[in-house]
Design an enzyme around this catalytic site. Sequence first.
Site, mmCIF file in Angstrom:
data_model
loop_
_atom_site.group_PDB
_atom_site.id
_atom_site.type_symbol
_atom_site.label_atom_id
_atom_site.label_comp_id
_atom_site.label_asym_id
_atom_site.label_seq_id
_atom_site.Cartn_x
_atom_site.Cartn_y
_atom_site.Cartn_z
ATOM 1 N N ARG A 1 -5.190 3.382 2.181
ATOM 2 C CA ARG A 1 -4.407 2.015 2.478
ATOM 3 C C ARG A 1 -3.526 2.217 4.190
ATOM 4 O O ARG A 1 -3.021 3.097 4.208
ATOM 5 C CB ARG A 1 -3.635 1.668 1.417
ATOM 6 C CG ARG A 1 -2.545 0.400 2.083
ATOM 7 C CD ARG A 1 -1.835 -0.380 0.917
ATOM 8 N NE ARG A 1 -1.010 0.721 0.228
ATOM 9 C CZ ARG A 1 -0.413 0.167 -0.980
ATOM 10 N NH1 ARG A 1 -0.826 -0.747 -1.459
ATOM 11 N NH2 ARG A 1 0.157 1.274 -1.561
ATOM 12 N N ARG B 1 2.015 4.328 3.767
ATOM 13 C CA ARG B 1 3.193 4.008 3.077
ATOM 14 C C ARG B 1 3.772 5.498 2.421
ATOM 15 O O ARG B 1 2.700 6.469 2.140
ATOM 16 C CB ARG B 1 2.965 3.009 1.564
ATOM 17 C CG ARG B 1 3.492 1.778 2.066
ATOM 18 C CD ARG B 1 3.464 0.498 1.125
ATOM 19 N NE ARG B 1 3.418 0.924 -0.444
ATOM 20 C CZ ARG B 1 3.260 0.267 -1.426
ATOM 21 N NH1 ARG B 1 2.922 -0.953 -0.970
ATOM 22 N NH2 ARG B 1 3.868 0.812 -2.531
ATOM 23 N N ARG C 1 3.040 7.215 -9.689
ATOM 24 C CA ARG C 1 2.901 5.491 -10.097
ATOM 25 C C ARG C 1 2.041 5.322 -11.020
ATOM 26 O O ARG C 1 2.424 4.190 -12.009
ATOM 27 C CB ARG C 1 2.623 5.059 -8.512
ATOM 28 C CG ARG C 1 3.777 5.373 -7.536
ATOM 29 C CD ARG C 1 3.192 5.074 -6.200
ATOM 30 N NE ARG C 1 2.904 3.793 -6.057
ATOM 31 C CZ ARG C 1 1.962 3.260 -5.036
ATOM 32 N NH1 ARG C 1 1.777 4.295 -4.072
ATOM 33 N NH2 ARG C 1 1.510 2.109 -4.875
ATOM 34 N N ARG D 1 7.825 -5.843 -14.185
ATOM 35 C CA ARG D 1 7.174 -4.630 -14.139
ATOM 36 C C ARG D 1 7.711 -3.853 -15.667
ATOM 37 O O ARG D 1 7.099 -2.766 -15.790
ATOM 38 C CB ARG D 1 7.493 -3.881 -13.086
ATOM 39 C CG ARG D 1 6.442 -3.552 -11.901
ATOM 40 C CD ARG D 1 6.987 -2.716 -10.826
ATOM 41 N NE ARG D 1 6.338 -1.775 -10.332
ATOM 42 C CZ ARG D 1 5.566 -2.336 -9.116
ATOM 43 N NH1 ARG D 1 5.758 -3.590 -8.596
ATOM 44 N NH2 ARG D 1 4.896 -1.326 -8.535
ATOM 45 N N LYS E 1 -2.937 -6.536 -5.518
ATOM 46 C CA LYS E 1 -2.125 -7.534 -5.912
ATOM 47 C C LYS E 1 -1.669 -8.279 -4.477
ATOM 48 O O LYS E 1 -1.793 -9.417 -4.227
ATOM 49 C CB LYS E 1 -0.554 -7.314 -6.654
ATOM 50 C CG LYS E 1 -0.872 -6.457 -8.034
ATOM 51 C CD LYS E 1 0.427 -6.213 -8.753
ATOM 52 C CE LYS E 1 1.161 -4.980 -8.114
ATOM 53 N NZ LYS E 1 0.492 -3.907 -8.032
#
Length: 210
Positions: free
Chosen positions: A123, A156, A167, A88, A13
């Site tokens: 990431r 992160r 998640r 969400r 996203k």
Amino acid sequence: MKIILLGAPGAGKGTQAELICKKLNIPQISTGNIIRAALKAGTPVGLKAKSFMDAGKLVPDEVVIEIIQERLAEADCKNGYILDGFPRTIPQAEALEKMGIAIDKVIDIVVDDAEITERLSGRRVCDKCGATFHIKNNPSTAGEKCDKCDGNLIIRKDDMPETVQDRLKTYHEQTEPLEGYYNNKGILHTIVGKGDISDITAHVFKALEV
Ligand code: AP5
Ligand code: MG
């Protein structure tokens, strides 16, 4: 144009939002980025959100709805925006409607859980400008530094493997029902999110008719 980007954590996203922003010259509104900035600044909202975020859970609807209401009232939103990570939950989607906001298109980026796990483990994000990289799939040309602003690239906290699984569970339980919600309104566009970032961008632009 008012656009929602839907998709699991790590679906891309943020990556696609950066590219759509540039093309359409509208802001990317990422509730995740806003909450992380609040956390860094130590504001009451940041402190309230911390335990939820760290555990891979959603921040309570009323907190996020207030954040979004304030952000959408800013001047740069008057010609449209890309919502990245909001709504969400169904109550969040209903809150947008109650605000009188008519969404033009919902882009749902679909990626399987195994690929998500791989992506989030690699990431890296810039701690200064928020740009997103991946050590293998989308590395910074400046190595350990951000090639856009020379900031430091960090991992992160919620990208730890255990938190990623939480998640994903949260996503399937609470966010996936939005696919049906927007499909019923006839504005859902589903995009396969696996493959080259540029190919996915091309599919997104086609769905947006830009
Ligand atoms: P948020 O920051 O929104 O995180 P998320 O939804 O979990 O999504 P991510 O940012 O992890 O993934 P992304 O889809 O943006 O993927 P990216 O482009 O980075 O939210 C974090 C937390 O904040 C939530 O858990 C919650 O606690 C709270 N929160 C936020 N909004 C909320 C709300 N509305 N309500 C309640 N709580 C809320 O890509 C991932 C990686 O893959 C990158 O390394 C990238 O380089 C790479 N990549 C991208 N595309 C490709 C590709 N095509 N092929 C290979 N690699 C790719
Ligand atoms: Mg993101």
